[in-house]
Write a protein that holds these residues in place. Sequence first.
Motif, PDB file in Angstrom:
ATOM      1  N   ALA A 178       0.787  -1.142   0.179  1.00  0.00           N
ATOM      2  CA  ALA A 178       0.014   0.014  -0.096  1.00  0.00           C
ATOM      3  C   ALA A 178       0.991   1.325   0.110  1.00  0.00           C
ATOM      4  O   ALA A 178       0.281   2.172  -0.497  1.00  0.00           O
ATOM      5  N   SER A 179       2.120   1.270   0.603  1.00  0.00           N
ATOM      6  CA  SER A 179       2.922   2.216   0.686  1.00  0.00           C
ATOM      7  C   SER A 179       4.034   2.311  -0.257  1.00  0.00           C
ATOM      8  O   SER A 179       4.959   3.270   0.047  1.00  0.00           O
ATOM      9  N   ASN A 180       4.066   1.579  -1.274  1.00  0.00           N
ATOM     10  CA  ASN A 180       5.204   1.282  -2.114  1.00  0.00           C
ATOM     11  C   ASN A 180       6.601   1.325  -1.509  1.00  0.00           C
ATOM     12  O   ASN A 180       7.473   1.794  -1.563  1.00  0.00           O
ATOM     13  N   ASN A 181       6.452   0.094  -0.463  1.00  0.00           N
ATOM     14  CA  ASN A 181       7.554  -0.473   0.242  1.00  0.00           C
ATOM     15  C   ASN A 181       8.212   0.765   1.318  1.00  0.00           C
ATOM     16  O   ASN A 181       9.417   0.673   1.641  1.00  0.00           O
ATOM     17  N   SER A 182       7.461   1.653   1.680  1.00  0.00           N
ATOM     18  CA  SER A 182       7.884   2.708   2.484  1.00  0.00           C
ATOM     19  C   SER A 182       7.576   2.136   4.034  1.00  0.00           C
ATOM     20  O   SER A 182       8.136   2.775   4.905  1.00  0.00           O
ATOM     21  N   CYS A 183       6.617   1.435   4.296  1.00  0.00           N
ATOM     22  CA  CYS A 183       6.410   0.885   5.698  1.00  0.00           C
ATOM     23  C   CYS A 183       7.400  -0.316   6.295  1.00  0.00           C
ATOM     24  O   CYS A 183       7.678  -1.227   5.099  1.00  0.00           O
ATOM     25  N   SER A 184       7.841  -0.285   7.365  1.00  0.00           N
ATOM     26  CA  SER A 184       8.414  -1.624   7.782  1.00  0.00           C
ATOM     27  C   SER A 184       7.854  -2.372   8.780  1.00  0.00           C
ATOM     28  O   SER A 184       6.940  -2.196   9.217  1.00  0.00           O
ATOM     29  N   THR A 185       8.363  -3.441   9.202  1.00  0.00           N
ATOM     30  CA  THR A 185       7.951  -4.245  10.198  1.00  0.00           C
ATOM     31  C   THR A 185       7.521  -3.795  11.558  1.00  0.00           C
ATOM     32  O   THR A 185       6.547  -3.984  11.865  1.00  0.00           O
ATOM     33  N   LYS A 186       8.436  -2.583  11.896  1.00  0.00           N
ATOM     34  CA  LYS A 186       8.228  -1.777  13.074  1.00  0.00           C
ATOM     35  C   LYS A 186       6.905  -1.368  13.049  1.00  0.00           C
ATOM     36  O   LYS A 186       6.194  -1.133  14.000  1.00  0.00           O
ATOM     37  N   LYS A 187       6.491  -0.752  11.707  1.00  0.00           N
ATOM     38  CA  LYS A 187       5.149   0.173  11.788  1.00  0.00           C
ATOM     39  C   LYS A 187       4.032  -0.993  12.017  1.00  0.00           C
ATOM     40  O   LYS A 187       2.971  -0.807  12.800  1.00  0.00           O
ATOM     41  N   ALA A 188       3.884  -2.008  11.315  1.00  0.00           N
ATOM     42  CA  ALA A 188       2.925  -3.363  11.711  1.00  0.00           C
ATOM     43  C   ALA A 188       3.059  -3.561  13.121  1.00  0.00           C
ATOM     44  O   ALA A 188       1.783  -3.889  13.523  1.00  0.00           O
ATOM     45  N   GLU A 189       4.184  -3.698  13.495  1.00  0.00           N
ATOM     46  CA  GLU A 189       4.210  -4.016  15.118  1.00  0.00           C
ATOM     47  C   GLU A 189       3.320  -2.922  15.898  1.00  0.00           C
ATOM     48  O   GLU A 189       2.877  -3.207  17.014  1.00  0.00           O
ATOM     49  N   SER A 190       3.738  -1.618  15.581  1.00  0.00           N
ATOM     50  CA  SER A 190       3.237  -0.835  16.505  1.00  0.00           C
ATOM     51  C   SER A 190       1.599  -0.659  16.331  1.00  0.00           C
ATOM     52  O   SER A 190       1.025  -0.350  17.454  1.00  0.00           O
ATOM     53  N   ILE A 191       1.132  -0.711  15.138  1.00  0.00           N
ATOM     54  CA  ILE A 191      -0.236  -0.394  14.934  1.00  0.00           C
ATOM     55  C   ILE A 191      -0.937  -1.826  15.691  1.00  0.00           C
ATOM     56  O   ILE A 191      -1.682  -1.333  16.478  1.00  0.00           O
ATOM     57  N   LEU A 192      -0.354  -2.899  15.740  1.00  0.00           N
ATOM     58  CA  LEU A 192      -0.964  -4.034  16.391  1.00  0.00           C
ATOM     59  C   LEU A 192      -0.924  -3.835  17.909  1.00  0.00           C
ATOM     60  O   LEU A 192      -2.087  -4.187  18.647  1.00  0.00           O
ATOM     61  N   SER A 193       0.102  -3.129  18.253  1.00  0.00           N
ATOM     62  CA  SER A 193       0.361  -2.832  19.821  1.00  0.00           C
ATOM     63  C   SER A 193      -0.659  -1.862  20.165  1.00  0.00           C
ATOM     64  O   SER A 193      -1.183  -2.065  21.372  1.00  0.00           O
ATOM     65  N   PHE A 194      -0.808  -0.899  19.471  1.00  0.00           N
ATOM     66  CA  PHE A 194      -1.897   0.170  19.840  1.00  0.00           C
ATOM     67  C   PHE A 194      -3.124  -0.351  20.048  1.00  0.00           C
ATOM     68  O   PHE A 194      -3.928  -0.033  20.766  1.00  0.00           O
ATOM     69  N   ILE A 195      -3.623  -1.188  19.049  1.00  0.00           N
ATOM     70  CA  ILE A 195      -5.027  -1.954  18.947  1.00  0.00           C
ATOM     71  C   ILE A 195      -4.905  -2.833  20.428  1.00  0.00           C
ATOM     72  O   ILE A 195      -6.188  -2.721  20.817  1.00  0.00           O
ATOM     73  N   ALA A 196      -4.016  -3.522  20.595  1.00  0.00           N
ATOM     74  CA  ALA A 196      -4.036  -4.310  21.759  1.00  0.00           C
ATOM     75  C   ALA A 196      -4.233  -3.473  23.124  1.00  0.00           C
ATOM     76  O   ALA A 196      -5.127  -3.908  24.207  1.00  0.00           O
ATOM     77  N   GLY A 197      -3.702  -2.323  23.029  1.00  0.00           N
ATOM     78  CA  GLY A 197      -3.757  -1.380  24.398  1.00  0.00           C
ATOM     79  C   GLY A 197      -5.196  -0.631  24.358  1.00  0.00           C
ATOM     80  O   GLY A 197      -5.495  -0.325  25.294  1.00  0.00           O
ATOM     81  N   ASP A 198      -5.927  -0.743  23.209  1.00  0.00           N
ATOM     82  CA  ASP A 198      -7.049   0.138  23.086  1.00  0.00           C
ATOM     83  C   ASP A 198      -8.147  -0.910  23.815  1.00  0.00           C
ATOM     84  O   ASP A 198      -9.413  -0.427  24.234  1.00  0.00           O
ATOM     85  N   GLY A 199      -8.026  -1.985  23.915  1.00  0.00           N
ATOM     86  CA  GLY A 199      -9.096  -2.918  24.423  1.00  0.00           C
ATOM     87  C   GLY A 199      -9.953  -3.354  23.409  1.00  0.00           C
ATOM     88  O   GLY A 199      -9.890  -2.920  22.194  1.00  0.00           O
ATOM     89  N   ASP A 200     -11.363  -4.101  23.669  1.00  0.00           N
ATOM     90  CA  ASP A 200     -12.250  -4.396  22.832  1.00  0.00           C
ATOM     91  C   ASP A 200     -13.268  -3.457  22.462  1.00  0.00           C
ATOM     92  O   ASP A 200     -13.944  -3.216  23.547  1.00  0.00           O
ATOM     93  N   THR A 201     -13.213  -2.889  21.241  1.00  0.00           N
ATOM     94  CA  THR A 201     -14.035  -1.924  20.696  1.00  0.00           C
ATOM     95  C   THR A 201     -15.105  -2.375  19.861  1.00  0.00           C
ATOM     96  O   THR A 201     -16.062  -1.769  19.410  1.00  0.00           O
TER      97      THR A 201
END
Length: 407
Positions: free
Chosen positions: A209-232
């Motif tokens: 989606a980003s033409n190879n500008s996103c890294s593994t760290k971006k994916a990890e941070s997104i999943l981490s934020f979602i886990a911290g938000d709880g069940d929405t």
Amino acid sequence: MDDGSNYAFIGVDVHKEQHTAVVIDWWTRVLGEFTFESKISVYPEFIKELREKIPENLNLIFGLEDVGGNGRSLAVFLKENRYIVKEVNPSYSSSERKSYPTTLKNDTWDAKCIAEVLVKKIDILKEANPNDLYWTLKQFVYRRDSIVKSLSITKIQLHEQLTKSYTSYKKFFAEIEGKTALAFWEKYPSPSKLKNITTKELKEFLLEASNNSCSTKKAESILSFIAGDGDTFREYQEHRDELVRSYVRYIRFCREEIEELESHMKKIISKLDYKLETLTGVGIVTASQIIAEIGDINRFKSADKLAKYASVAPTNFSSAGKGRDVKSKQGNRRLNGVLFLLAKQQVQLTKNTGKPRNPILYDYYLRKTGERKSKSKVPALICIMRRLVNIIYGMMKNKTEYVMEYR
């Protein structure tokens, strides 16, 4: 003009479906009334009926309030057939209507008031000039403005939905409505769509989606934020997910339309050969807005006249030798708004260097703010607007580029 007794004055109240015309002579006696459809094919018949009722020795002068909208086709037809057509300012006909002890409001009365304005102000009314190029440009500008407004509303609606599904969504991407972010919201409109999605799978999606500008760290941070938000997850989540996808699709559509409209605007203003884009802070959009609202610059005999039209010049109210200048609320408010935003850009400091975008106007702005005790910066910005009117008038009149010179 010649002896007014040689003319018949026709005021036309224009509407989308039909027009109403009232004919009067120099002494404001009614010679005839006509109602006809707003169709080019009907106009010759209207002229024929008009000639049958009006004495042959009288020349015809037409007055229309709106020669750029509902009355444009009639104005074009009359001009092409070499009739005199005057553009009547609606404020004139409104004042004429209110000058009577009993105020009426119907099509026939409005047309008669327009005709009476023709008689009284024939020497100062401007010739109608329904130029196709300026008219077309204005339609593109208004259409773009409409889409931009709709786009802003849709972005707000998208944020409202994301707030309920992704509490920390603002931390996911640098641009919430960027290309990568929109692809993410469309694919995963809520956390329920990310169940059983691994970091590797999300990373591969983001890379594409980003033409190879996103890294593994971006994916990890997104999943981490979602886990911290709880069940929405909430009831009817599937329907709300479709709302998010709809907003994403519409945002993309609006952006494509805006880009297409701007490309046409660029082609149109290139035919006029104005060089307003050389002025600091002026791009294709701003140049188009200015030209669309001003129209043919030759309509204005001086920059002072243009300033009054743009509602930049003050209005003087006085009596018995005493009075003061006050801010004018008349004139073209759309042009006034464009000039105000442009004036703000002239005195802005660039983020990288901290230097003013337009050093000459910035120095002038500082002088004006120093001369006034008021904390408000608006009066100084109005002074900048007035200077911009002079600059724009000269550039359009002579079709020259903007040259930043100290004098």
